[in-house]
Design a protein around this motif. Structure first.
Motif, PDB file in Angstrom:
ATOM      1  N   LEU A 119       0.693  -1.199  -0.003  1.00  0.00           N
ATOM      2  CA  LEU A 119       0.007  -0.014   0.023  1.00  0.00           C
ATOM      3  C   LEU A 119       0.822   1.367  -0.056  1.00  0.00           C
ATOM      4  O   LEU A 119       2.005   1.242   0.341  1.00  0.00           O
ATOM      5  CB  LEU A 119      -1.048  -0.025   1.326  1.00  0.00           C
ATOM      6  N   ASP A 120       0.259   2.348  -0.501  1.00  0.00           N
ATOM      7  CA  ASP A 120       0.913   3.584  -0.595  1.00  0.00           C
ATOM      8  C   ASP A 120       0.953   4.351   0.841  1.00  0.00           C
ATOM      9  O   ASP A 120       0.388   3.772   1.783  1.00  0.00           O
ATOM     10  CB  ASP A 120       0.839   4.504  -1.565  1.00  0.00           C
ATOM     11  N   ALA A 121       1.414   5.545   0.848  1.00  0.00           N
ATOM     12  CA  ALA A 121       1.326   6.333   2.256  1.00  0.00           C
ATOM     13  C   ALA A 121       0.133   6.605   2.603  1.00  0.00           C
ATOM     14  O   ALA A 121      -0.174   6.871   3.779  1.00  0.00           O
ATOM     15  CB  ALA A 121       1.911   7.680   2.113  1.00  0.00           C
ATOM     16  N   ASP A 122      -1.162   6.651   1.792  1.00  0.00           N
ATOM     17  CA  ASP A 122      -2.311   6.876   2.142  1.00  0.00           C
ATOM     18  C   ASP A 122      -3.294   5.564   2.288  1.00  0.00           C
ATOM     19  O   ASP A 122      -4.433   5.670   2.480  1.00  0.00           O
ATOM     20  CB  ASP A 122      -3.172   7.524   0.994  1.00  0.00           C
ATOM     21  N   LYS A 123      -2.425   4.392   2.478  1.00  0.00           N
ATOM     22  CA  LYS A 123      -2.939   3.176   2.714  1.00  0.00           C
ATOM     23  C   LYS A 123      -3.988   2.703   1.663  1.00  0.00           C
ATOM     24  O   LYS A 123      -4.773   1.912   1.888  1.00  0.00           O
ATOM     25  CB  LYS A 123      -3.654   3.162   4.257  1.00  0.00           C
ATOM     26  N   LYS A 124      -3.449   3.070   0.674  1.00  0.00           N
ATOM     27  CA  LYS A 124      -4.289   2.533  -0.550  1.00  0.00           C
ATOM     28  C   LYS A 124      -3.449   1.798  -1.529  1.00  0.00           C
ATOM     29  O   LYS A 124      -2.207   2.050  -1.822  1.00  0.00           O
ATOM     30  CB  LYS A 124      -5.126   3.709  -1.256  1.00  0.00           C
ATOM     31  N   GLU A 125      -3.904   1.039  -2.530  1.00  0.00           N
ATOM     32  CA  GLU A 125      -3.234   0.461  -3.497  1.00  0.00           C
ATOM     33  C   GLU A 125      -3.017   1.348  -4.630  1.00  0.00           C
ATOM     34  O   GLU A 125      -3.827   1.857  -5.236  1.00  0.00           O
ATOM     35  CB  GLU A 125      -3.995  -0.916  -4.067  1.00  0.00           C
ATOM     36  N   PRO A 126      -1.767   1.547  -4.902  1.00  0.00           N
ATOM     37  CA  PRO A 126      -1.405   2.461  -5.941  1.00  0.00           C
ATOM     38  C   PRO A 126      -1.563   1.663  -7.472  1.00  0.00           C
ATOM     39  O   PRO A 126      -1.895   0.747  -7.536  1.00  0.00           O
ATOM     40  CB  PRO A 126       0.104   2.630  -5.942  1.00  0.00           C
TER      41      PRO A 126
END
Length: 135
Positions: A119-126
């Motif tokens: 996951l990215d820094a926003d806790k989402k899958e890039p």
């Protein structure tokens, strides 16, 4: 006379409240213990090596390998442009959320069967996804 009657009643009320607090503490301890049991059971299922080529804007990509050990530790090896770096740390698994913690960083991922998606820094899958598959 009323004062003598109130003292024992107040004392009983305090004792009853004290028991409720004690039971409440025992209940929350049981909840924490059951959560830890889930993590301890799930972590060995993750044991193994996950590999993949993660996208990069300025190179062919990052050849990435993460080895998860049964003792809750991991080693991540990343090779890009002929340079290899290695990071070691510990991991926890809560449900399908994987947390990798090293001395200087923390990463989150989602476990999906035989693969993990970082996951990215926003806790989402890039997009594109950063996926490593079990070897």
């Amino acid at each position: 006379m009323k004062k003598l009657f109130l003292a024992p009643v107040l004392g009983l009320a305090l004792v009853a409240c004290g028991n409720t607090a004690s039971n409440s503490t025992a209940d929350s301890t049981a909840t924490v213990d059951s959560t830890q049991a889930v993590e301890q059971v799930a972590a060995p299922a993750l044991e193994g090596t996950f590999v993949g080529l993660l996208p990069s804007a300025d190179s062919e990509g990052f050849d990435t390998t993460i080895v998860f050990n049964a003792d809750g530790t991991y080693t991540e090896t990343v090779t890009a442009k002929g340079t290899t770096s290695t990071e070691q740390g510990v991991f926890t698994l809560a449900g399908d959320t994987l947390t990798l913690t090293a001395e200087s960083s923390q990463k989150l991922a989602v476990l999906r069967g035989d693969s993990i998606s970082l996951l990215d820094a926003d806790k989402k899958e890039p997009t594109p996804a950063y996926v490593l598959r079990k070897k």
